[in-house]
Design a protein around this motif. Structure first.
Motif, PDB file in Angstrom:
ATOM      1  N   GLY A  55      -9.790  16.254 163.410  1.00  0.00           N
ATOM      2  CA  GLY A  55     -10.021  14.738 163.928  1.00  0.00           C
ATOM      3  C   GLY A  55      -9.016  14.213 164.759  1.00  0.00           C
ATOM      4  O   GLY A  55      -8.520  15.249 165.471  1.00  0.00           O
ATOM      5  N   MET A  56      -8.937  12.986 165.088  1.00  0.00           N
ATOM      6  CA  MET A  56      -8.123  12.420 166.249  1.00  0.00           C
ATOM      7  C   MET A  56      -7.393  11.289 165.679  1.00  0.00           C
ATOM      8  O   MET A  56      -7.351  10.543 164.701  1.00  0.00           O
ATOM      9  CB  MET A  56      -8.897  12.117 167.571  1.00  0.00           C
ATOM     10  N   ALA A  57      -6.171  10.952 166.537  1.00  0.00           N
ATOM     11  CA  ALA A  57      -5.357   9.731 166.170  1.00  0.00           C
ATOM     12  C   ALA A  57      -5.170   9.087 167.605  1.00  0.00           C
ATOM     13  O   ALA A  57      -4.811   9.596 168.666  1.00  0.00           O
ATOM     14  CB  ALA A  57      -3.840  10.188 165.548  1.00  0.00           C
ATOM     15  N   ILE A  58      -4.928   7.876 167.403  1.00  0.00           N
ATOM     16  CA  ILE A  58      -5.032   7.267 168.657  1.00  0.00           C
ATOM     17  C   ILE A  58      -3.850   6.435 168.717  1.00  0.00           C
ATOM     18  O   ILE A  58      -3.581   5.533 167.673  1.00  0.00           O
ATOM     19  CB  ILE A  58      -6.206   6.305 169.023  1.00  0.00           C
ATOM     20  N   GLY A  59      -2.748   6.048 169.690  1.00  0.00           N
ATOM     21  CA  GLY A  59      -1.701   5.215 169.530  1.00  0.00           C
ATOM     22  C   GLY A  59      -0.542   5.733 170.499  1.00  0.00           C
ATOM     23  O   GLY A  59      -0.608   6.657 171.056  1.00  0.00           O
ATOM     24  N   ASP A  60       0.092   4.555 170.846  1.00  0.00           N
ATOM     25  CA  ASP A  60       1.308   4.823 171.848  1.00  0.00           C
ATOM     26  C   ASP A  60       2.672   5.079 171.052  1.00  0.00           C
ATOM     27  O   ASP A  60       2.920   4.140 170.279  1.00  0.00           O
ATOM     28  CB  ASP A  60       1.314   3.363 172.508  1.00  0.00           C
TER      29      ASP A  60
END
Length: 267
Positions: A55-60
């Motif tokens: 899967g993936m993770a999105i964030g700064d």
């Protein structure tokens, strides 16, 4: 050799392109469940479609909130705690790497430290407790050859990477006997899709090969070939990262592995 990585859970930050993609691919090929990460959802989703990962993770990662969100997304996608954390996210958002120290603003210095040093600290703080509880884990920080051999430009970036190297050694020492190892991998100049695109744009030739771009940049003294006679590839970095992530590498911690073709000349 079997690296004994089958079934291990890994998060590779900054893996929507470049070196991070190479690391994610190799860990997945070794049997790891891998979560990739990026700040740009569209680009990360595009990468996800090309890779066989969990899967993936999105964030700064330059903010506490962003790092916490990435950790939770990764944990959910993996179905359990992160066992292998590869802190690859970094770089700079502007052109400070082309300017000397006195031409770099305080804001750019702060941004470089947030994105390159503190991003890794935040995720280590989030992921390490689970590793300690399980008595096994791997934290691998991706630094740079310029952290130990800085030039006169981009000292915000080189300084932040030097801080990351320091953090690796301190964290490794503090985790003595825990089963968790912490190491640094320091790439030299790597031919990534980004560098290739930059070269093609810079020389107004969309058909240039990676070798042609590299040769032209060397001729124009943008950089020099290291003693190996070529630039590195993401796979060169991924090989060392995968080895350090292996249960077989339990005796290696607090080390800085330079993968630079001989670019750094110090002993």
């Amino acid at each position: 050799m079997d690296l004994q990585l089958a079934g291990k859970r890994a998060l590779v930050t900054g893996s929507s392109s470049g070196i991070g993609v190479g690391i994610a691919q190799m860990l997945a090929a070794e049997g790891c469940a891998v979560v990739i990460h990026g700040r740009n959802r569209e680009r990360t989703e595009s990468t996800l479609r090309d890779l066989k990962v969990a899967g993936m993770a999105i964030g700064d990662l330059s903010t506490d909130e962003g790092a916490a969100a990435v950790h939770e997304q990764a944990r959910a996608a993996l179905g359990g705690p992160i066992e292998i954390l590869v802190n690859n996210a970094g770089g700079t958002d502007g052109d400070s790497t082309t300017r000397p120290p006195l031409k770099i603003t305080v804001e750019e210095w702060l941004s470089a430290y947030q994105g390159n040093a503190l991003a890794a600290v935040r995720l280590a703080l989030a992921a390490a407790p689970d590793m300690i509880s399980a008595a096994w884990g791997r934290i691998i920080n991706i630094s740079s050859a310029v952290a130990v051999q800085p030039n006169n430009l981009g000292s915000d970036y080189t300084g932040a990477k030097a801080a990351l190297n320091n953090f690796t050694v301190s964290l490794a020492g503090s985790l003595q006997g825990s089963g968790v190892t912490v190491n640094t991998v320091s790439p030299g100049i790597i031919m990534t899709s980004g560098l290739l695109a930059f070269g093609r744009h810079n020389y107004a030739n969309p058909d240039m090969t990676a070798t042609e771009v590299a040769d032209r940049m060397v001729a124009d003294k943008i950089f020099d070939y290291p003693p190996s006679g070529r630039l590195g590839t993401p796979e060169d970095i991924a090989l060392i990262v995968s080895t350090l992530a292996s249960p077989r590498s339990g005796f290696v911690t607090g080390a800085n592995y330079r993968v630079d073709g001989g670019q750094v000349r110090t002993v």
